[in-house]
Design a protein around this motif. Structure first.
Motif, PDB file in Angstrom:
ATOM      1  N   MET A 126       0.865  -1.187   0.000  1.00  0.00           N
ATOM      2  CA  MET A 126       0.000   0.000   0.000  1.00  0.00           C
ATOM      3  C   MET A 126       0.894   1.225   0.000  1.00  0.00           C
ATOM      4  O   MET A 126       1.962   1.209   0.620  1.00  0.00           O
ATOM      5  CB  MET A 126      -0.835   0.072   1.284  1.00  0.00           C
ATOM      6  N   VAL A 127       0.419   2.276  -0.661  1.00  0.00           N
ATOM      7  CA  VAL A 127       1.118   3.555  -0.609  1.00  0.00           C
ATOM      8  C   VAL A 127       0.336   4.428   0.369  1.00  0.00           C
ATOM      9  O   VAL A 127      -0.859   4.675   0.163  1.00  0.00           O
ATOM     10  CB  VAL A 127       1.177   4.193  -2.013  1.00  0.00           C
ATOM     11  N   ILE A 128       1.004   4.870   1.428  1.00  0.00           N
ATOM     12  CA  ILE A 128       0.255   5.484   2.526  1.00  0.00           C
ATOM     13  C   ILE A 128       0.755   6.904   2.802  1.00  0.00           C
ATOM     14  O   ILE A 128       1.949   7.128   2.992  1.00  0.00           O
ATOM     15  CB  ILE A 128       0.375   4.609   3.802  1.00  0.00           C
ATOM     16  N   PRO A 129      -0.173   7.881   2.784  1.00  0.00           N
ATOM     17  CA  PRO A 129       0.224   9.251   3.160  1.00  0.00           C
ATOM     18  C   PRO A 129       0.290   9.350   4.689  1.00  0.00           C
ATOM     19  O   PRO A 129      -0.671   9.737   5.347  1.00  0.00           O
ATOM     20  CB  PRO A 129      -0.892  10.133   2.586  1.00  0.00           C
ATOM     21  N   TRP A 130       1.422   8.949   5.237  1.00  0.00           N
ATOM     22  CA  TRP A 130       1.614   8.981   6.687  1.00  0.00           C
ATOM     23  C   TRP A 130       1.803  10.411   7.155  1.00  0.00           C
ATOM     24  O   TRP A 130       2.233  11.278   6.397  1.00  0.00           O
ATOM     25  CB  TRP A 130       2.885   8.212   7.079  1.00  0.00           C
ATOM     26  N   MET A 131       1.560  10.637   8.446  1.00  0.00           N
ATOM     27  CA  MET A 131       2.008  11.858   9.124  1.00  0.00           C
ATOM     28  C   MET A 131       3.021  11.400  10.174  1.00  0.00           C
ATOM     29  O   MET A 131       2.768  10.398  10.868  1.00  0.00           O
ATOM     30  CB  MET A 131       0.847  12.550   9.844  1.00  0.00           C
ATOM     31  N   GLY A 132       4.119  12.106  10.296  1.00  0.00           N
ATOM     32  CA  GLY A 132       5.084  11.685  11.307  1.00  0.00           C
ATOM     33  C   GLY A 132       6.361  12.499  11.251  1.00  0.00           C
ATOM     34  O   GLY A 132       6.441  13.521  10.566  1.00  0.00           O
ATOM     35  N   PHE A 133       7.357  12.019  11.981  1.00  0.00           N
ATOM     36  CA  PHE A 133       8.661  12.705  12.041  1.00  0.00           C
ATOM     37  C   PHE A 133       9.749  11.646  12.167  1.00  0.00           C
ATOM     38  O   PHE A 133       9.466  10.499  12.542  1.00  0.00           O
ATOM     39  CB  PHE A 133       8.697  13.704  13.212  1.00  0.00           C
ATOM     40  N   SER A 134      10.987  12.059  11.867  1.00  0.00           N
ATOM     41  CA  SER A 134      12.084  11.092  11.921  1.00  0.00           C
ATOM     42  C   SER A 134      12.376  10.710  13.371  1.00  0.00           C
ATOM     43  O   SER A 134      12.526  11.586  14.232  1.00  0.00           O
ATOM     44  CB  SER A 134      13.349  11.682  11.300  1.00  0.00           C
ATOM     45  N   LEU A 135      12.510   9.408  13.595  1.00  0.00           N
ATOM     46  CA  LEU A 135      12.863   8.926  14.936  1.00  0.00           C
ATOM     47  C   LEU A 135      14.166   9.558  15.412  1.00  0.00           C
ATOM     48  O   LEU A 135      14.360   9.780  16.609  1.00  0.00           O
ATOM     49  CB  LEU A 135      12.984   7.392  14.905  1.00  0.00           C
ATOM     50  N   SER A 136      15.063   9.891  14.471  1.00  0.00           N
ATOM     51  CA  SER A 136      16.357  10.478  14.845  1.00  0.00           C
ATOM     52  C   SER A 136      16.179  11.754  15.675  1.00  0.00           C
ATOM     53  O   SER A 136      16.976  12.050  16.545  1.00  0.00           O
ATOM     54  CB  SER A 136      17.193  10.765  13.598  1.00  0.00           C
ATOM     55  N   LYS A 137      15.104  12.509  15.413  1.00  0.00           N
ATOM     56  CA  LYS A 137      14.849  13.761  16.167  1.00  0.00           C
ATOM     57  C   LYS A 137      14.680  13.453  17.651  1.00  0.00           C
ATOM     58  O   LYS A 137      15.163  14.191  18.513  1.00  0.00           O
ATOM     59  CB  LYS A 137      13.570  14.447  15.672  1.00  0.00           C
ATOM     60  N   LEU A 138      13.985  12.366  17.927  1.00  0.00           N
ATOM     61  CA  LEU A 138      13.755  11.980  19.316  1.00  0.00           C
ATOM     62  C   LEU A 138      15.039  11.416  19.932  1.00  0.00           C
ATOM     63  O   LEU A 138      15.387  11.730  21.075  1.00  0.00           O
ATOM     64  CB  LEU A 138      12.631  10.949  19.331  1.00  0.00           C
ATOM     65  N   ILE A 139      15.759  10.643  19.133  1.00  0.00           N
ATOM     66  CA  ILE A 139      17.000  10.036  19.647  1.00  0.00           C
ATOM     67  C   ILE A 139      18.015  11.118  20.018  1.00  0.00           C
ATOM     68  O   ILE A 139      18.708  11.011  21.023  1.00  0.00           O
ATOM     69  CB  ILE A 139      17.577   9.028  18.622  1.00  0.00           C
ATOM     70  N   GLU A 140      18.044  12.185  19.198  1.00  0.00           N
ATOM     71  CA  GLU A 140      18.989  13.276  19.506  1.00  0.00           C
ATOM     72  C   GLU A 140      18.734  13.860  20.891  1.00  0.00           C
ATOM     73  O   GLU A 140      19.657  14.253  21.589  1.00  0.00           O
ATOM     74  CB  GLU A 140      18.871  14.395  18.453  1.00  0.00           C
ATOM     75  N   LYS A 141      17.492  13.900  21.310  1.00  0.00           N
ATOM     76  CA  LYS A 141      17.129  14.496  22.609  1.00  0.00           C
ATOM     77  C   LYS A 141      17.577  13.644  23.799  1.00  0.00           C
ATOM     78  O   LYS A 141      17.807  14.173  24.879  1.00  0.00           O
ATOM     79  CB  LYS A 141      15.608  14.671  22.708  1.00  0.00           C
ATOM     80  N   VAL A 142      17.660  12.327  23.626  1.00  0.00           N
ATOM     81  CA  VAL A 142      17.931  11.470  24.791  1.00  0.00           C
ATOM     82  C   VAL A 142      19.410  11.107  24.933  1.00  0.00           C
ATOM     83  O   VAL A 142      19.795  10.499  25.921  1.00  0.00           O
ATOM     84  CB  VAL A 142      17.075  10.179  24.761  1.00  0.00           C
ATOM     85  N   GLU A 143      20.212  11.515  23.975  1.00  0.00           N
ATOM     86  CA  GLU A 143      21.675  11.330  24.018  1.00  0.00           C
ATOM     87  C   GLU A 143      22.093   9.880  24.227  1.00  0.00           C
ATOM     88  O   GLU A 143      22.179   9.391  25.348  1.00  0.00           O
ATOM     89  CB  GLU A 143      22.296  12.238  25.102  1.00  0.00           C
ATOM     90  N   LEU A 144      22.380   9.236  23.133  1.00  0.00           N
ATOM     91  CA  LEU A 144      22.793   7.827  23.165  1.00  0.00           C
ATOM     92  C   LEU A 144      24.143   7.668  23.840  1.00  0.00           C
ATOM     93  O   LEU A 144      25.038   8.488  23.647  1.00  0.00           O
ATOM     94  CB  LEU A 144      22.943   7.309  21.730  1.00  0.00           C
ATOM     95  N   LYS A 145      24.288   6.601  24.615  1.00  0.00           N
ATOM     96  CA  LYS A 145      25.615   6.215  25.094  1.00  0.00           C
ATOM     97  C   LYS A 145      26.270   5.403  23.984  1.00  0.00           C
ATOM     98  O   LYS A 145      25.565   4.772  23.188  1.00  0.00           O
ATOM     99  CB  LYS A 145      25.474   5.348  26.347  1.00  0.00           C
ATOM    100  N   PRO A 146      27.608   5.359  23.946  1.00  0.00           N
ATOM    101  CA  PRO A 146      28.267   4.571  22.882  1.00  0.00           C
ATOM    102  C   PRO A 146      27.877   3.095  22.943  1.00  0.00           C
ATOM    103  O   PRO A 146      27.946   2.387  21.940  1.00  0.00           O
ATOM    104  CB  PRO A 146      29.759   4.744  23.178  1.00  0.00           C
ATOM    105  N   SER A 147      27.408   2.637  24.095  1.00  0.00           N
ATOM    106  CA  SER A 147      27.014   1.230  24.244  1.00  0.00           C
ATOM    107  C   SER A 147      25.667   0.914  23.570  1.00  0.00           C
ATOM    108  O   SER A 147      25.299  -0.245  23.453  1.00  0.00           O
ATOM    109  CB  SER A 147      26.927   0.883  25.725  1.00  0.00           C
ATOM    110  N   ALA A 148      24.925   1.918  23.132  1.00  0.00           N
ATOM    111  CA  ALA A 148      23.628   1.684  22.480  1.00  0.00           C
ATOM    112  C   ALA A 148      23.860   1.218  21.049  1.00  0.00           C
ATOM    113  O   ALA A 148      24.271   2.001  20.197  1.00  0.00           O
ATOM    114  CB  ALA A 148      22.800   2.967  22.490  1.00  0.00           C
ATOM    115  N   LYS A 149      23.623  -0.062  20.798  1.00  0.00           N
ATOM    116  CA  LYS A 149      23.872  -0.613  19.464  1.00  0.00           C
ATOM    117  C   LYS A 149      22.582  -0.918  18.705  1.00  0.00           C
ATOM    118  O   LYS A 149      22.578  -0.998  17.482  1.00  0.00           O
ATOM    119  CB  LYS A 149      24.686  -1.911  19.562  1.00  0.00           C
TER     120      LYS A 149
END
Ligand code: MTE
Length: 302
Positions: A126-149
């Motif tokens: 299916m071709v779907i007109p989603w609404m949303g945002f890149s998960l990366s935006k949220l990840i940037e806010k929580v600051e990954l530790k280098p151990s997060a793989k």
């Protein structure tokens, strides 16, 4: 039981007008990054059969085993499911663990429209007109530790409300996961709506993930926890059948499911006689994502 009303659905001509309005609005608010939008549009231009599927098909032909295994079960049995209040826990290998309400998520991360194709492992798309945002935006806010793989997505567990969870169809709750670089890719989308509307319950309200280059089952619905981990998560489908469902699950016409071919797909577009179309590597998003898998044997890591 509250029945789904078709009067709630925006008619398509109004939808089209609103769409250009909302697009210009998002530019005005600066919520839309031009580079991410053009990336998504380029990605979409690479796909075959790019006419959006109707709202009716997108919302009545679903896979959502928490509400049953029939294609109409999610639409028929999810309408009383409570999506408010809703919180999402973000935890694990990060500097800033968080618990966010759905309202906080919606106001902190503006959604934009992303017309992207979903290719189900069963062989339809299916071709779907989603609404949303890149998960990366949220990840940037929580600051990954280098151990997060890796990142693990966990769906709500509530057998009182989700009748499918009263039976061991899958090992509940539904778990999915991605490698961190896959999760950081701008096409990995946190979905908040479709067709410019709130996300229907049967499509994963209030929040689901969508990864357009992977089979649809990677795109977990009704997420309550996003956990950053050191080791590759054991997902619900790998648990159910490791021979059939691998961790990566990239759309790949050259790697068949053990029980059927993956070389073509049936676009869901209202015409049951429509010819099948060729399935494209990475669901047509190869220009954007192939670099994530350089040097990997995708037959082995299916
Ligand atoms: N998420 C949960 N929680 N439970 C499910 O059964 N099914 C997956 C995926 N996400 C599923 C899920 C499968 S197999 C597909 S193809 C897509 O959801 C379907 O998404 P859609 O109904 O929005 O088209």
């Amino acid at each position: 039981m509250k029945k789904f009303k078709y009067s709630e659905v925006t008619p398509e001509n109004i939808y089209k007008k609103r769409r250009s309005f909302v697009k210009s609005l998002s530019f005005g608010l600066g919520s839309l990054s031009i580079s991410s939008l053009s990336l998504i549009n380029n990605a979409f231009a690479n796909t075959e059969g790019n006419k959006p599927t109707s709202f009716e098909d997108i919302t009545t032909y679903n896979n959502y085993y928490e509400f049953g295994t029939g294609k109409s079960d999610p639409y028929l049995k999810s309408q009383n499911f409570k999506t408010k209040p809703w919180t999402v826990k973000i935890e694990g290998e990060i500097e800033k663990p968080l618990e966010l309400s759905i309202e906080e998520i919606l106001s902190s991360f503006p959604s934009e429209e992303r017309i992207l194709k979903l290719r189900c492992v069963e062989g339809w798309s299916m071709v779907i007109p989603w609404m949303g945002f890149s998960l990366s935006k949220l990840i940037e806010k929580v600051e990954l530790k280098p151990s997060a793989k890796f990142v693990e997505f966990e769906t709500v567990y509530d057998p009182e409300q989700m009748i499918g969870q009263r039976r061991p169809i899958l090992n509940w709750p539904y778990i999915e996961g991605l490698r961190i670089d896959e999760a950081m890719h701008p096409l990995t989308t946190v979905v908040t709506g479709l067709y410019q509307k709130e996300l229907p319950k049967q499509n994963g309200a209030p929040l689901r993930i969508f990864i357009p280059w992977k089979y649809g089952f990677k795109s977990a619905k009704a997420i309550v926890k996003i956990k950053f981990v050191k080791k590759m998560p054991n997902t619900a489908w790998m648990n159910a059948s490791p021979r059939e469902y691998g961790f990566y699950s990239n759309v790949n016409p050259n790697v068949n499911h053990p029980r059927w071919s993956q070389s073509t797909e049936r676009p869901i577009n209202g015409d049951i006689f429509a010819p099948r179309i060729k399935t494209l590597m990475f669901n047509g998003y190869g220009d954007e994502v192939a670099h994530l898998y350089t040097g990997m044997d995708l037959k082995k890591y299916f």
